[in-house]
Structures are given as structure tokens and as C-alpha cells.
Design an enzyme around this catalytic site. Structure first.
Site, mmCIF file in Angstrom:
data_model
loop_
_atom_site.group_PDB
_atom_site.id
_atom_site.type_symbol
_atom_site.label_atom_id
_atom_site.label_comp_id
_atom_site.label_asym_id
_atom_site.label_seq_id
_atom_site.Cartn_x
_atom_site.Cartn_y
_atom_site.Cartn_z
ATOM 1 N N ASP A 319 -2.636 2.511 -5.064
ATOM 2 C CA ASP A 319 -3.653 1.861 -5.887
ATOM 3 C C ASP A 319 -5.036 2.083 -5.270
ATOM 4 O O ASP A 319 -5.363 1.430 -4.293
ATOM 5 C CB ASP A 319 -3.342 0.373 -6.068
ATOM 6 C CG ASP A 319 -2.918 -0.345 -4.777
ATOM 7 O OD1 ASP A 319 -2.391 0.310 -3.852
ATOM 8 O OD2 ASP A 319 -3.093 -1.573 -4.703
ATOM 9 N N GLU A 514 -6.131 2.074 8.504
ATOM 10 C CA GLU A 514 -5.156 2.166 7.421
ATOM 11 C C GLU A 514 -4.979 3.602 6.927
ATOM 12 O O GLU A 514 -3.893 4.004 6.521
ATOM 13 C CB GLU A 514 -5.663 1.268 6.285
ATOM 14 C CG GLU A 514 -4.855 1.264 5.021
ATOM 15 C CD GLU A 514 -5.570 0.529 3.906
ATOM 16 O OE1 GLU A 514 -4.883 -0.119 3.119
ATOM 17 O OE2 GLU A 514 -6.812 0.618 3.812
#
Length: 578
Positions: A319, A514
Site C-alpha cells: 500500500d 523500513e
């Protein structure tokens, strides 16, 4: 290609089949209602997730009534930002109150894998990564169990290791790489507890939610729970644990087959493929204002459709990405508004399901249930057949997402095109050779810091120029598992490149991220709905796995294979394969 779509199953198994569209969750604070709408649209915080992670100071019905009384005194019942802030100060507390300090008791300073890392700089770094587990540990307070109505946090009985940054709670597919890292760190009990938390969630919801918040209750993420159990069993050989968790694995498998599936008829036979599809037609609470603003100017019906597709994209874990775009002409193109996740049969989801079917067969066989093992092997065989018929492209030599809109494959490069290689979801070894050839000629290997998530700069975080740890690890694992010296060498070169990217950024920023930028000299990624996050659970886990696998060869001294050198390796690989 002789096939046709028979049916789409999109109802949630524990609802009646008539409940096609679902409320985000039951909470009038955290999932729906005027408090949520007005606070989020006032943009009081930099990140919409901040508000829905706040704790209530009193019962939600009291808060809803107080807000109704407050709003009735203003034109159009719209509360000014200054009054909203006062209201929040009265009825909410800042996020983080749901956790208490917890250091994993099974952490110790010298796990054996460290001795396998030859490079002294990498070994010191690996020790620091191993130490990060202590800072990422969380234990949920008993008050969340006793007063769940005051929190968006979903109570789970065992402590967890979280991703980090804005992701304060447990997340589903992130935890596969976290658990693999924990097992290398010899933190078996922490890993066991995390798996049991997911089993607890399956027993409560019938599936594993996206993450540990009530606003995630209607969507899942890529189903990695059986793979977590596989990793745990490989380390422990604990048959009693396998027997304990297997019913939950079967429950989750049934959820995906009943509620995230589509029946395809080929040559008179019916086969099932899976997709992401979340029937919630409202803005995501944790990204509320983004979803509302994206839908501005659309008809009410088109807005609801877009919100379903965005939530389905969140379920995919990607996403967001141009991978999910289908424009008005039916092409894999457009903008975020063109997201049509539920109209795509994803190569990676079906590869994961393929691997899960193989694992469920294996688990039953280990426990002596040959009949059930045979059932899952039959399902595996059927899936391989339909994956090869629908997703495999023999000309290009890879597997591609399939569009239900124009009934064609999307042939743009994404690392997910190699997921069936990783899952060994193919019948002919020659397909693996072709997939290696596809990868080497795809353009995906042309960057110094890793394999990009796509070759398209859309501004979304699951696109160029970002490289994500799970995708790097899946490609490397897929290549290293082949019976080809050159494919194994390519896997090593990608591991060397990725580890250097992580390490250089760590030296520069004193942090793990991340995601990373495939260009430059070791820097975090960007784009999407939020800033790159520090921590970071799956990054640490993937790095530790590669340091363990290749520790005798990895070098911090700059002997990484540069993009300019790759053509020679590509040529040698192709020469050996054909």
C-alpha cells in the site's frame, strides 16, 4: 487459453452471505462516526494514525454523547480545531498507554549465528541488530484486556516484537521476518509467543487481521502464518506445538479460500485462485483524510468503490503501488485513483497459498494424518496447474498478475513476478531457468542498492525507487534454492548488495529503516502516505538471515557487485542455462 470466471466469493465466513459490505469495525470512535470524521479532517496531527491510537479516558458512549453536545453549539455542527483540541485533552490520552516496558527474557548476548559472520565490521553490526530486539519488544497492559472499549489496541496474551516507528503494534506479514530473526537470535520463547498471538487472533476473528488494532479488523495481510510455524518447527522440532496450532492454520486457510477467492473454469474443471478483496466501503480510519481527499469529486458510488480498493490494497501489504492500477482503458496504468486491487489475481498471493498448501500437507504428514495430507496435496496440484495456465507467460519466462478487467496479464516488472520461483509453485524445472533469465533481463538488477519494487516512479512507496526487505529476501531465497551454481551466485551478489545498503545507511544514520532507495550511497526510501520508519522489524530479520546464510563470504570492504559488472554475470548465467 480456455477459461472463464465462475464466481467471486467475497462474503466473510462468520457473517451471513447477505452481509456483503462490512462496517470497518464496531467502534464509534476508532472506526466510524462524527468524532473520527471531524478530528481526522481537521488534521490536528501529522499522521492520521496518531488519533486512532489514542486511549479514551472514559466509556466511548460518554465520549460520543459529549461530542454530540459540543457540536450542536456550532454552525453545521462543525467543531473548530481549537475546541477539538480541548475535547481531545479531556477525553483522550496520547498513544502508547496500552503498552508496558518489556525486555524479552530469552535475549542473550552471544547467539551462535554471530560466529558465522567472518567480516568483523558486519559481526559488530549484527550484534547491534541482535540488541535491537530489546527495544522493539512490547507487552500489552492487562487494562487493555479488562477494558477493551477504551483502546483501539487488540489484546493479545503474549508479548510481541513490533516493526517500529509509527507501527507501535503487531503486524501480520512483517512478523514472518521478525520471527526468523528471533529464531536466529535463539529467542525461541518470544517467537513461540508471537505465533500463539496469531493463533489467538485466528480463533477470535477466523483470520489474522492486518495488525493489532480494531480498525484493522476487517482486513488481513499476506498469509504467512504457516511459514512462521514452519520456521519455528525447523528450529525446535516441537510436534506438540505443531499439533496445537494446526487447527488455526486450517481455519485461516479456509478463510482465504472462502472469502478471498475466485473460481476459474478451465477445460471443464474448476480451479480456485486467490485475491485481495476487503468489502469495506469507507475511508481507512488510520489514513482517513488521505482517503477522503483522494475521493473528492467522485460520485458517492465511485467513492465507495475506491475505498474498497484502497483497503484491499492495504490488505496486499503493497500500500500503495502502480501494480494495482487499472485505468479507464483497462491498462496497468494511471494514478492512485485508478487502484483496482480486487480486479487483479496476484502472482505473489497465489504463490504464498501454494506454499501454504504444501506446508499444510507436510504438517499433517508429520502428525500422521495421511488423508488430510493428501487433500492439501491435491489442492496444491490444482493450484500449480491453474497458476501455470493463467499467470505463467512462457514467452517472457515469468509469472504475472492477471487482470479480471481485460482478461490479460500485467507484464510490467515487479519482484512479485518471481514469487512462484520462491514458493516452488511450478511443475517443470525449466520454468525456473526461464525465470532467472527473465530476472536478468528485466531491468530489475540495474540498481546499486537492491531490486526496486517496480520500474515506475509513481510517488507511491511500493514503486521505484524503493527496495523492500521482504521482496529482496524472497528473490534471494528463490534463487539460492535452485540447482544452478550461477543462480546461487546471483543470489549471493544480491545479498551482498542488500547487506551493504543496510550497513551503509546504518553507519550514516545509526538506524535501520523500513525500506531503502535503490540509488545513491545507502539512504532510506520515501514516497507514499508517511515518512520512512525507523526500527525496523522485518529489515533487521531479513538482514540477520542473510548475514547467517552468507556470513562467511559477505564483505564490508566494497566488493559488492556493481550494476556495471552485472552484464558479465548475466551473460554467464544465460550461457549456463541454455
Amino acid at each position: 487459453m480456455h477459461w472463464r470466471i465462475l464466481a467471486i466469493f467475497s462474503f466473510i465466513g462468520f457473517f451471513s452471505s447477505g452481509d456483503m459490505l462490512l462496517a470497518p469495525c464496531d467502534s464509534q470512535i476508532y472506526c466510524t462516526g462524527e468524532v473520527l470524521r471531524q478530528v481526522q479532517m481537521a488534521k490536528l496531527f501529522d499522521d492520521d494514525k496518531y488519533f486512532v491510537d489514542m486511549k479514551l479516558t472514559t466509556a466511548p458512549e460518554v465520549v460520543v454523547e459529549a461530542f454530540a453536545n459540543l457540536s450542536s453549539g456550532f454552525p453545521n455542527k462543525t467543531v473548530p480545531s481549537s475546541e477539538l483540541r480541548k475535547f481531545l485533552q479531556t477525553y483522550f490520552e496520547e498513544p502508547g498507554k496500552e503498552f508496558e516496558q518489556w525486555t524479552p527474557p530469552d535475549w542473550h548476548s552471544k547467539p551462535k549465528f554471530l560466529s558465522r559472520v567472518s567480516d568483523s565490521k558486519y559481526r559488530s553490526w549484527a550484534e547491534e541488530l541482535h540488541s535491537l530486539w530489546k527495544s522493539l519488544g512490547r507487552k500489552i497492559r492487562d487494562d487493555v484486556r479488562d477494558h477493551p472499549e477504551l483502546y483501539s489496541q487488540i489484546y493479545t496474551p503474549h508479548p510481541v516484537v513490533v516493526p517500529g516507528g509509527r507501527f507501535r503494534e503487531l503486524y501480520y506479514w512483517d512478523s514472518y521476518w521478525v520471527i526468523n530473526g528471533l529464531l536466529l537470535s535463539e529467542m525461541t520463547e518470544t517467537a513461540r509467543g508471537m505465533i500463539l498471538n496469531f493463533v489467538y487472533l485466528v480463533e477470535r476473528y477466523g483470520f489474522v487481521p492486518n495488525g493489532g488494532r480494531v480498525y484493522y479488523e476487517r482486513r488481513s495481510q499476506p498469509p504467512f502464518l504457516p511459514l512462521m510455524v514452519e520456521s519455528f518447527y525447523e528450529v525446535t522440532g516441537d510436534k506438540d506445538f505443531l499439533r496445537q496450532v494446526l487447527p488455526a492454520l486450517e481455519t485461516e486457510y479456509s478463510f482465504w479460500m472462502q472469502n478471498r477467492s475466485l473460481a476459474v473454469s478451465m477445460s471443464g474443471l474448476t480451479h480456485i485462485l486467490n485475491r485481495y478483496n476487503v468489502p469495506v466501503d469507507r475511508p481507512r480510519p488510520e489514513s482517513y483524510s488521505d482517503d477522503v481527499e483522494l475521493a473528492e469529486g467522485l460520485s458517492a458510488e465511485a467513492q465507495k468503490k475506491l475505498w474498497i480498493e484502497l483497503t484491499s490494497g492495504a490488505e496486499s501489504g503493497w500500500d500503495f503501488s502502480s501494480r494495482w492500477y487499472i485505468d479507464s482503458t483497462g491498462r496497468n496504468n494511471g494514478t492512485l485513483r485508478d487502484t483496482q486491487t480486487s480486479s487483479i489475481l496476484p502472482a505473489d498471493l497465489n504463490a504464498i497459498m501454494c506454499r501454504n498448501e504444501r506446508l499444510l500437507a507436510s504438517f499433517h504428514r508429520i502428525l500422521g494424518n495421511e488423508e488430510k495430507a493428501a487433500e492439501y496435496e491435491k489442492a496444491l496440484s490444482a493450484r500449480i496447474k491453474v497458476v501455470e495456465s493463467l499467470l505463467w507467460d512462457a514467452e517472457r519466462g515469468a509469472w504475472f498478475d492477471f487482470s479480471l478487467v481485460n482478461e490479460t496479464r500485467h507484464t510490467s516488472f515487479y519482484p512479485s513476478n518471481l514469487a512462484p520461483l520462491w514458493a516452488q509453485c511450478y511443475s517443470n524445472p525449466e520454468m525456473a531457468n526461464q525465470a532467472v533469465q527473465y530476472l536478468t533481463g528485466s531491468g530489475g538488477l540495474d540498481y546499486p542498492n537492491g531490486v526496486p519494487t517496480s520500474l515506475r516512479e509513481s510517488g507511491q512507496q511500493w514503486d521505484m525507487p524503493n527496495a523492500w526487505p521482504p521482496l529482496q529476501h524472497m528473490i534471494i531465497e528463490g534463487l539460492s534454492g535452485l540447482n544452478s551454481a550461477h543462480a546461487k551466485e546471483l543470489a549471493f551478489s544480491l545479498a551482498q548488495r542488500w547487506i551493504q545498503t543496510n550497513w551503509r545507511a546504518y553507519i550514516k544514520y545509526e538506524a535501520m529503516f523500513e525500506k531503502y532507495d535503490v540509488n545513491g550511497d545507502g539512504k532510506p526510501g520515501g514516497g507514499g502516505e508517511y515518512e520512512d520508519q525507523l526500527g525496523f522489524g522485518w529489515t533487521n530479520g531479513a538482514a540477520l538471515q542473510l548475514l547467517n546464510q552468507y556470513g562467511d563470504r559477505l564483505s564490508s570492504g566494497g566488493s559488492v557487485l556493481s550494476a556495471s559488472v552485472l552484464p558479465g554475470l548475466v551473460y554467464s548465467i544465460l550461457k549456463s542455462l541454455f
